[in-house]
Design a protein around this motif. Structure first.
Motif, mmCIF file in Angstrom:
data_model
loop_
_atom_site.group_PDB
_atom_site.id
_atom_site.type_symbol
_atom_site.label_atom_id
_atom_site.label_comp_id
_atom_site.label_asym_id
_atom_site.label_seq_id
_atom_site.Cartn_x
_atom_site.Cartn_y
_atom_site.Cartn_z
ATOM 1 N N ALA A 88 0.821 -1.216 0.000
ATOM 2 C CA ALA A 88 0.000 0.000 0.000
ATOM 3 C C ALA A 88 0.855 1.266 0.000
ATOM 4 O O ALA A 88 0.333 2.365 0.223
ATOM 5 N N ALA A 89 2.150 1.118 -0.283
ATOM 6 C CA ALA A 89 3.073 2.244 -0.150
ATOM 7 C C ALA A 89 2.725 3.410 -1.072
ATOM 8 O O ALA A 89 2.937 4.566 -0.727
ATOM 9 N N ASP A 90 2.219 3.121 -2.263
ATOM 10 C CA ASP A 90 1.905 4.199 -3.215
ATOM 11 C C ASP A 90 0.409 4.452 -3.318
ATOM 12 O O ASP A 90 -0.088 4.921 -4.331
ATOM 13 N N MET A 91 -0.313 4.156 -2.231
ATOM 14 C CA MET A 91 -1.765 4.280 -2.254
ATOM 15 C C MET A 91 -2.194 5.751 -2.212
ATOM 16 O O MET A 91 -1.908 6.460 -1.250
ATOM 17 N N PRO A 92 -2.869 6.256 -3.235
ATOM 18 C CA PRO A 92 -3.341 7.646 -3.213
ATOM 19 C C PRO A 92 -4.659 7.775 -2.456
ATOM 20 O O PRO A 92 -5.370 6.794 -2.240
ATOM 21 N N ASN A 93 -4.990 8.983 -2.050
ATOM 22 C CA ASN A 93 -6.302 9.268 -1.452
ATOM 23 C C ASN A 93 -6.643 8.313 -0.315
ATOM 24 O O ASN A 93 -7.770 7.816 -0.218
ATOM 25 N N ALA A 94 -5.657 8.018 0.545
ATOM 26 C CA ALA A 94 -5.859 7.010 1.585
ATOM 27 C C ALA A 94 -6.494 7.609 2.832
ATOM 28 O O ALA A 94 -6.152 8.718 3.262
ATOM 29 N N ASN A 95 -7.420 6.854 3.425
ATOM 30 C CA ASN A 95 -8.094 7.243 4.659
ATOM 31 C C ASN A 95 -8.008 6.092 5.652
ATOM 32 O O ASN A 95 -8.206 4.928 5.289
ATOM 33 N N TYR A 96 -7.724 6.421 6.907
ATOM 34 C CA TYR A 96 -7.622 5.398 7.946
ATOM 35 C C TYR A 96 -8.996 5.041 8.506
ATOM 36 O O TYR A 96 -9.849 5.913 8.687
ATOM 37 N N ILE A 97 -9.175 3.754 8.795
ATOM 38 C CA ILE A 97 -10.360 3.311 9.518
ATOM 39 C C ILE A 97 -9.925 2.543 10.758
ATOM 40 O O ILE A 97 -8.867 1.913 10.773
ATOM 41 N N ASN A 98 -10.736 2.619 11.783
ATOM 42 C CA ASN A 98 -10.542 1.831 12.992
ATOM 43 C C ASN A 98 -11.418 0.593 12.860
ATOM 44 O O ASN A 98 -12.627 0.711 12.609
ATOM 45 N N SER A 99 -10.833 -0.577 13.037
ATOM 46 C CA SER A 99 -11.590 -1.809 12.789
ATOM 47 C C SER A 99 -12.682 -2.073 13.809
ATOM 48 O O SER A 99 -13.398 -3.078 13.702
ATOM 49 N N HIS A 100 -12.834 -1.192 14.798
ATOM 50 C CA HIS A 100 -13.922 -1.329 15.774
ATOM 51 C C HIS A 100 -14.920 -0.175 15.700
ATOM 52 O O HIS A 100 -15.876 -0.138 16.478
ATOM 53 N N THR A 101 -14.704 0.772 14.778
ATOM 54 C CA THR A 101 -15.523 1.991 14.753
ATOM 55 C C THR A 101 -16.255 2.128 13.421
ATOM 56 O O THR A 101 -15.629 2.105 12.357
ATOM 57 N N ALA A 102 -17.564 2.291 13.494
ATOM 58 C CA ALA A 102 -18.373 2.461 12.284
ATOM 59 C C ALA A 102 -18.103 3.823 11.654
ATOM 60 O O ALA A 102 -17.736 4.784 12.336
ATOM 61 N N PHE A 103 -18.277 3.888 10.337
ATOM 62 C CA PHE A 103 -18.153 5.150 9.621
ATOM 63 C C PHE A 103 -19.174 5.162 8.491
ATOM 64 O O PHE A 103 -19.800 4.139 8.183
ATOM 65 N N THR A 104 -19.345 6.313 7.861
ATOM 66 C CA THR A 104 -20.371 6.483 6.840
ATOM 67 C C THR A 104 -19.747 6.964 5.545
ATOM 68 O O THR A 104 -18.892 7.856 5.547
ATOM 69 N N ILE A 105 -20.175 6.377 4.446
ATOM 70 C CA ILE A 105 -19.852 6.874 3.114
ATOM 71 C C ILE A 105 -21.176 7.031 2.376
ATOM 72 O O ILE A 105 -21.852 6.037 2.072
ATOM 73 N N GLY A 106 -21.574 8.268 2.127
ATOM 74 C CA GLY A 106 -22.838 8.507 1.447
ATOM 75 C C GLY A 106 -24.012 7.898 2.177
ATOM 76 O O GLY A 106 -24.250 8.175 3.359
ATOM 77 N N ASP A 107 -24.751 7.036 1.479
ATOM 78 C CA ASP A 107 -25.945 6.414 2.045
ATOM 79 C C ASP A 107 -25.665 5.128 2.808
ATOM 80 O O ASP A 107 -26.601 4.481 3.284
ATOM 81 N N LEU A 108 -24.391 4.743 2.920
ATOM 82 C CA LEU A 108 -24.026 3.493 3.579
ATOM 83 C C LEU A 108 -23.378 3.734 4.931
ATOM 84 O O LEU A 108 -22.449 4.545 5.055
ATOM 85 N N SER A 109 -23.857 3.023 5.942
ATOM 86 C CA SER A 109 -23.181 2.950 7.230
ATOM 87 C C SER A 109 -22.365 1.663 7.236
ATOM 88 O O SER A 109 -22.883 0.586 6.911
ATOM 89 N N ILE A 110 -21.083 1.763 7.600
ATOM 90 C CA ILE A 110 -20.161 0.639 7.457
ATOM 91 C C ILE A 110 -19.515 0.334 8.800
ATOM 92 O O ILE A 110 -18.927 1.219 9.435
#
Length: 252
Positions: A88-110
């Motif tokens: 993942a060294a050259d991964m653009p537009n990267a965002n961190y997630i916590n594997s225990h914390t829900a987050f939202t992208i648009g209409d989806l809760s993940i």
């Protein structure tokens, strides 16, 4: 909410989940050319993808992510451990997630959740759209109490059935690879998948997709025989996501 697969197996994985105006891709182990070809079958374009979620850094899941992200300007979401790897060294537009914390992208809760697999910080996901829940569980070596609990009460599940134990033992893999695949940080066997379904709350489960089947150590008939002998699937629509053709859109 609906979902589809561009392909599932050791040669490449990618899953789409769509709700309302939001479409996300989970993993991408295919080249851009293959993604463009396969996603066209689903009447979609890579330009429709709002985010790529990465479960872990193995090449059949992350191999095409960076190129697809750069070409179509798609943000990537993954755990810090995954994003810290060489893959993942050259991964653009990267965002961190916590594997225990829900987050939202648009209409989806993940809701991410951690799994035992031989990767840096692997996770899997539950997708929520109102009362509907879709679970994704592949690349896991053993079933933990947390996995059983978090998947309870979902409406649809994409579930790894990687290998038949006897086929793996008698198959062409080297001893070390057999130990890895069948180990506690490897992949789920048909028997383990059946035990998970027997242990979790399946009262709302109506759609089950069997995924990540090995082309050398498994067969669809063996998967179905193992599951039906252990679990009542009478009220569940069961489908297999294959490597070559993936899976057409399924409503949750």
């Amino acid at each position: 909410m609906r979902f589809a697969s561009l392909g599932s197996g050791s040669k490449g994985n990618a899953t789409l989940v769509e709700s309302g105006a939001t479409c996300v891709m989970i993993d991408c182990g295919f080249s851009c050319v293959q993604v463009e070809k396969r996603i066209k079958r689903l009447k979609k374009s890579p330009a429709d993808i709002d985010a790529i979620l990465v479960t872990h850094e193995h090449s059949d899941h992350i191999g095409g992510v960076a190129r697809l992200s750069r070409k179509y300007h798609i943000p990537v979401w993954a755990t810090p451990g995954t994003l810290a790897t060489r893959q993942a060294a050259d991964m653009p537009n990267a965002n961190y997630i916590n594997s225990h914390t829900a987050f939202t992208i648009g209409d989806l809760s993940i809701q991410p959740f951690p799994v035992p697999h031989d990767a840096r910080e692997p996770c899997q996901f539950i997708f929520r759209d109102g009362d509907l829940q879709l679970g994704l569980l592949t690349d896991i070596g053993n079933i933990t109490p947390h996995v059983v609990e978090i998947l309870g009460g979902i409406d649809a599940l994409v579930l790894e059935c990687n290998h038949d134990l006897r086929m793996l033992q008698d198959g062409p893999y080297s001893y070390s690879l057999k130990q890895r695949v069948g180990g506690i940080f490897g992949h789920l066997s048909n028997d383990q998948a059946a035990r998970l379904l027997s242990s979790m709350d399946t009262s709302r489960l109506r759609k089950l997709v069997l995924a990540h089947l090995s082309d050398k150590n498994n067969h669809p008939d063996l998967v179905m025989n193992t599951l039906t002998s252990s679990v009542n699937l009478d009220y569940i629509d069961v489908t297999i996501a294959c490597q070559a053709q993936g899976l057409e859109w399924c409503d949750v």
